[in-house]
Design an enzyme around this catalytic site. Structure first.
Site, PDB file in Angstrom:
ATOM      1  N   ALA A 126       0.763  -1.251   0.000  1.00 12.01           N
ATOM      2  CA  ALA A 126       0.000   0.000   0.000  1.00 12.01           C
ATOM      3  C   ALA A 126       0.800   1.311   0.000  1.00 12.01           C
ATOM      4  O   ALA A 126       0.285   2.336  -0.424  1.00 12.01           O
ATOM      5  CB  ALA A 126      -0.947  -0.006   1.191  1.00 12.01           C
ATOM      6  N   PRO A 157       3.306   4.414  -0.833  1.00  7.74           N
ATOM      7  CA  PRO A 157       3.001   5.476   0.141  1.00  7.74           C
ATOM      8  C   PRO A 157       1.514   5.827   0.271  1.00  7.74           C
ATOM      9  O   PRO A 157       1.185   6.821   0.920  1.00  7.74           O
ATOM     10  CB  PRO A 157       3.788   6.667  -0.414  1.00  7.74           C
ATOM     11  CG  PRO A 157       3.813   6.449  -1.896  1.00  7.74           C
ATOM     12  CD  PRO A 157       3.888   4.970  -2.090  1.00  7.74           C
ATOM     13  N   GLY A 158       0.653   5.031  -0.335  1.00  8.85           N
ATOM     14  CA  GLY A 158      -0.769   5.246  -0.082  1.00  8.85           C
ATOM     15  C   GLY A 158      -1.530   5.950  -1.193  1.00  8.85           C
ATOM     16  O   GLY A 158      -2.675   6.362  -0.993  1.00  8.85           O
ATOM     17  N   GLY A 159      -0.920   6.087  -2.358  1.00  9.71           N
ATOM     18  CA  GLY A 159      -1.591   6.757  -3.480  1.00  9.71           C
ATOM     19  C   GLY A 159      -2.920   6.095  -3.819  1.00  9.71           C
ATOM     20  O   GLY A 159      -3.955   6.761  -3.944  1.00  9.71           O
ATOM     21  N   LYS A 160      -2.876   4.782  -3.935  1.00 15.14           N
ATOM     22  CA  LYS A 160      -4.107   4.086  -4.356  1.00 15.14           C
ATOM     23  C   LYS A 160      -5.038   3.857  -3.167  1.00 15.14           C
ATOM     24  O   LYS A 160      -6.242   3.789  -3.341  1.00 15.14           O
ATOM     25  CB  LYS A 160      -3.745   2.782  -5.070  1.00 15.14           C
ATOM     26  CG  LYS A 160      -2.947   3.056  -6.329  1.00 15.14           C
ATOM     27  CD  LYS A 160      -2.559   1.814  -7.074  1.00 15.14           C
ATOM     28  CE  LYS A 160      -1.518   2.113  -8.142  1.00 15.14           C
ATOM     29  NZ  LYS A 160      -0.193   2.525  -7.604  1.00 15.14           N
ATOM     30  N   ASP A 183       4.193  -8.002   6.426  1.00 13.58           N
ATOM     31  CA  ASP A 183       4.370  -8.661   5.135  1.00 13.58           C
ATOM     32  C   ASP A 183       3.028  -9.306   4.775  1.00 13.58           C
ATOM     33  O   ASP A 183       2.543 -10.174   5.504  1.00 13.58           O
ATOM     34  CB  ASP A 183       5.471  -9.737   5.277  1.00 13.58           C
ATOM     35  CG  ASP A 183       5.813 -10.364   3.943  1.00 13.58           C
ATOM     36  OD1 ASP A 183       4.902 -10.514   3.101  1.00 13.58           O
ATOM     37  OD2 ASP A 183       6.985 -10.714   3.738  1.00 13.58           O
ATOM     38  N   ASN A 234      12.665   3.622 -13.705  1.00 15.64           N
ATOM     39  CA  ASN A 234      13.493   2.692 -12.929  1.00 15.64           C
ATOM     40  C   ASN A 234      14.481   1.931 -13.817  1.00 15.64           C
ATOM     41  O   ASN A 234      15.535   1.494 -13.356  1.00 15.64           O
ATOM     42  CB  ASN A 234      12.591   1.695 -12.196  1.00 15.64           C
ATOM     43  CG  ASN A 234      13.227   1.222 -10.913  1.00 15.64           C
ATOM     44  OD1 ASN A 234      13.792   2.029 -10.182  1.00 15.64           O
ATOM     45  ND2 ASN A 234      13.181  -0.061 -10.660  1.00 15.64           N
ATOM     46  N   CYS A 280       3.945  -1.786 -12.381  1.00 14.30           N
ATOM     47  CA  CYS A 280       4.439  -0.774 -13.318  1.00 14.30           C
ATOM     48  C   CYS A 280       5.559  -1.418 -14.140  1.00 14.30           C
ATOM     49  O   CYS A 280       6.575  -0.803 -14.430  1.00 14.30           O
ATOM     50  CB  CYS A 280       4.864   0.512 -12.621  1.00 14.30           C
ATOM     51  SG  CYS A 280       6.087   0.299 -11.339  1.00 14.30           S
TER      52      CYS A 280
HETATM   53  N1  SAM Z   1       0.216   1.038  -4.018  1.00 12.62           N
HETATM   54  C1  SAM Z   1       1.203   2.049  -3.685  1.00 12.62           C
HETATM   55  C2  SAM Z   1       0.684   3.407  -4.052  1.00 12.62           C
HETATM   56  O1  SAM Z   1      -0.146   3.504  -4.962  1.00 12.62           O
HETATM   57  O2  SAM Z   1       1.076   4.403  -3.434  1.00 12.62           O
HETATM   58  C3  SAM Z   1       2.540   1.733  -4.337  1.00 12.62           C
HETATM   59  C4  SAM Z   1       3.019   0.373  -3.969  1.00 12.62           C
HETATM   60  S1  SAM Z   1       4.671  -0.017  -4.479  1.00 12.62           S
HETATM   61  C5  SAM Z   1       4.418  -0.467  -6.129  1.00 12.62           C
HETATM   62  C6  SAM Z   1       4.858  -1.572  -3.712  1.00 12.62           C
HETATM   63  C7  SAM Z   1       4.942  -1.516  -2.184  1.00 12.62           C
HETATM   64  O3  SAM Z   1       4.856  -2.852  -1.684  1.00 12.62           O
HETATM   65  C8  SAM Z   1       6.247  -0.964  -1.630  1.00 12.62           C
HETATM   66  O4  SAM Z   1       5.947   0.053  -0.718  1.00 12.62           O
HETATM   67  C9  SAM Z   1       6.888  -2.151  -0.909  1.00 12.62           C
HETATM   68  O5  SAM Z   1       7.605  -1.780   0.233  1.00 12.62           O
HETATM   69  C10 SAM Z   1       5.674  -2.963  -0.552  1.00 12.62           C
HETATM   70  N2  SAM Z   1       5.889  -4.412  -0.362  1.00 12.62           N
HETATM   71  C11 SAM Z   1       6.777  -5.207  -0.981  1.00 12.62           C
HETATM   72  N3  SAM Z   1       6.641  -6.481  -0.586  1.00 12.62           N
HETATM   73  C12 SAM Z   1       5.610  -6.493   0.304  1.00 12.62           C
HETATM   74  C13 SAM Z   1       5.001  -7.511   1.081  1.00 12.62           C
HETATM   75  N4  SAM Z   1       5.421  -8.775   0.996  1.00 12.62           N
HETATM   76  N5  SAM Z   1       4.004  -7.189   1.914  1.00 12.62           N
HETATM   77  C14 SAM Z   1       3.586  -5.878   2.008  1.00 12.62           C
HETATM   78  N6  SAM Z   1       4.144  -4.877   1.315  1.00 12.62           N
HETATM   79  C15 SAM Z   1       5.136  -5.178   0.465  1.00 12.62           C
END
Ligand code: SAM
Length: 296
Positions: free
Chosen positions: A118, A120-123, A168, A194, A234
């Site tokens: 989730a 930084p919480g955008g969605k 997690d 990236n 992405c």
């Molecule tokens: N959905 C977010 C937004 O719209 O702001 C962006 C999410 S970013 C693509 C993926 C996120 O998943 C990262 O913050 C990462 O730290 C987290 N992440 C990675 N593996 C994870 C896991 N096993 N459980 C929970 N979060 C995880």
């Protein structure tokens, strides 16, 4: 300095999309993207934000598929961050592509929704806004620093019905059952800038694909019958997208729901009918989205 695209990525793209499309994808990566914002309807209206932008001499363009999305024309993101509408959480800086998964999930009042990756919480904040703070959202994030950032954003954006969990998601208790799950998976970022970073490697792609698979397997377990998962990355590479979805469709009793046509977006072919892959371009990052229903 000229930006370099790795041989590894070029080879993968040519194998998946052919030479002609790969050329278009590569030039899409090189385009400097406009900043875009989402109006936070929990705190303001689209009209108020448009008025404020005009007062600040910031030009914007509308987007056909969402009235809350605005593309900024003559301004860098830093300038936006100085505005009161930003400081007050009335807008959220968000790329256009990344606004689509929450729209596809259609969060509604009363639904119990999990955002599995989730921060930084955008969605999360977008789903809160789309449901008028009516959906009960659990926002799970495993990284502590990103989790703290998310909590700050939830508060700033006025997302009041969100339960933030620092965990997690793969270890969530199977006892949980959600109506809908957004899995915006951690990915290689092959649809975004990236690809220019030194950490964009074969290992990153492989590690991402493995985590994506584990996360989607957990998602299907903790989803109610008839529940919906929106899976997004992405990335535009099939090992993180179609392959992950195909494997879960084989393992679980689930089906793809076709994503409705979204106007004005250039798409890349995907080998699963009904899923969507956005081509990297001047306005859009590369993004993959699949909508899955659990049958049993
Ligand atoms: N959905 C977010 C937004 O719209 O702001 C962006 C999410 S970013 C693509 C993926 C996120 O998943 C990262 O913050 C990462 O730290 C987290 N992440 C990675 N593996 C994870 C896991 N096993 N459980 C929970 N979060 C995880």
């Amino acid at each position: 300095m000229e930006k370099e695209i790795s041989k590894l990525l070029k080879e993968k793209l040519i194998k998946q999309y052919g030479e002609d499309l790969t050329r278009k994808i590569l030039s899409g990566y090189m385009e400097k993207k406009n900043a875009s914002l989402r109006v936070n309807t929990l705190k303001t209206s689209v009209d108020e934000i448009k008025k404020n932008l005009i007062e600040n001499e910031i030009e914007y363009k509308e987007v056909k598929w969402s009235k809350e999305a605005l593309i900024l024309q003559n301004v860098e993101e830093e300038k936006i961050r100085e505005l009161d509408i930003y400081k007050d959480g009335k807008i959220y800086m968000q790329s256009l592509s990344s606004m689509i998964p929450a729209i596809v999930l259609e969060p509604k009042t009363g639904e119990n929704i999990l955002d599995m990756a989730a921060a930084p919480g955008g969605k999360t904040t977008q789903m809160a806004a789309l449901s008028g703070n009516g959906a009960m959202i659990t926002a799970c994030e495993k990284n502590k620093i990103r989790f703290e950032r998310m909590k700050y954003n939830l508060q700033k954006q006025g997302a009041t019905r969100v339960n933030a969990l620092m965990q997690d998601s793969r270890r969530l208790d199977d006892f949980f059952k959600f109506d809908k799950i957004l899995l915006d998976a951690p990915c290689s970022g092959s649809g975004t800038d990236n690809i220019f970073k030194p950490n964009f490697t074969k290992e990153l792609i492989e590690k991402s694909a493995k985590t994506e698979q584990e996360l989607i397997e957990k998602a299907i377990k903790i989803l109610k019958k008839d529940g919906i998962i929106v899976y997004s990355t992405c990335s535009i590479l099939e090992e993180e997208n179609e392959e992950v979805v195909e494997k879960i469709l084989k393992k679980a009793n689930a089906e793809i729901l076709e994503i409705n046509e979204i106007e004005d977006i250039q798409k890349l072919p995907t080998r699963i009918k009904g899923t969507m892959c956005i081509m990297p371009s001047k306005l859009y990052e590369g993004f993959f989205i699949a909508k899955i229903r659990k049958i049993k």
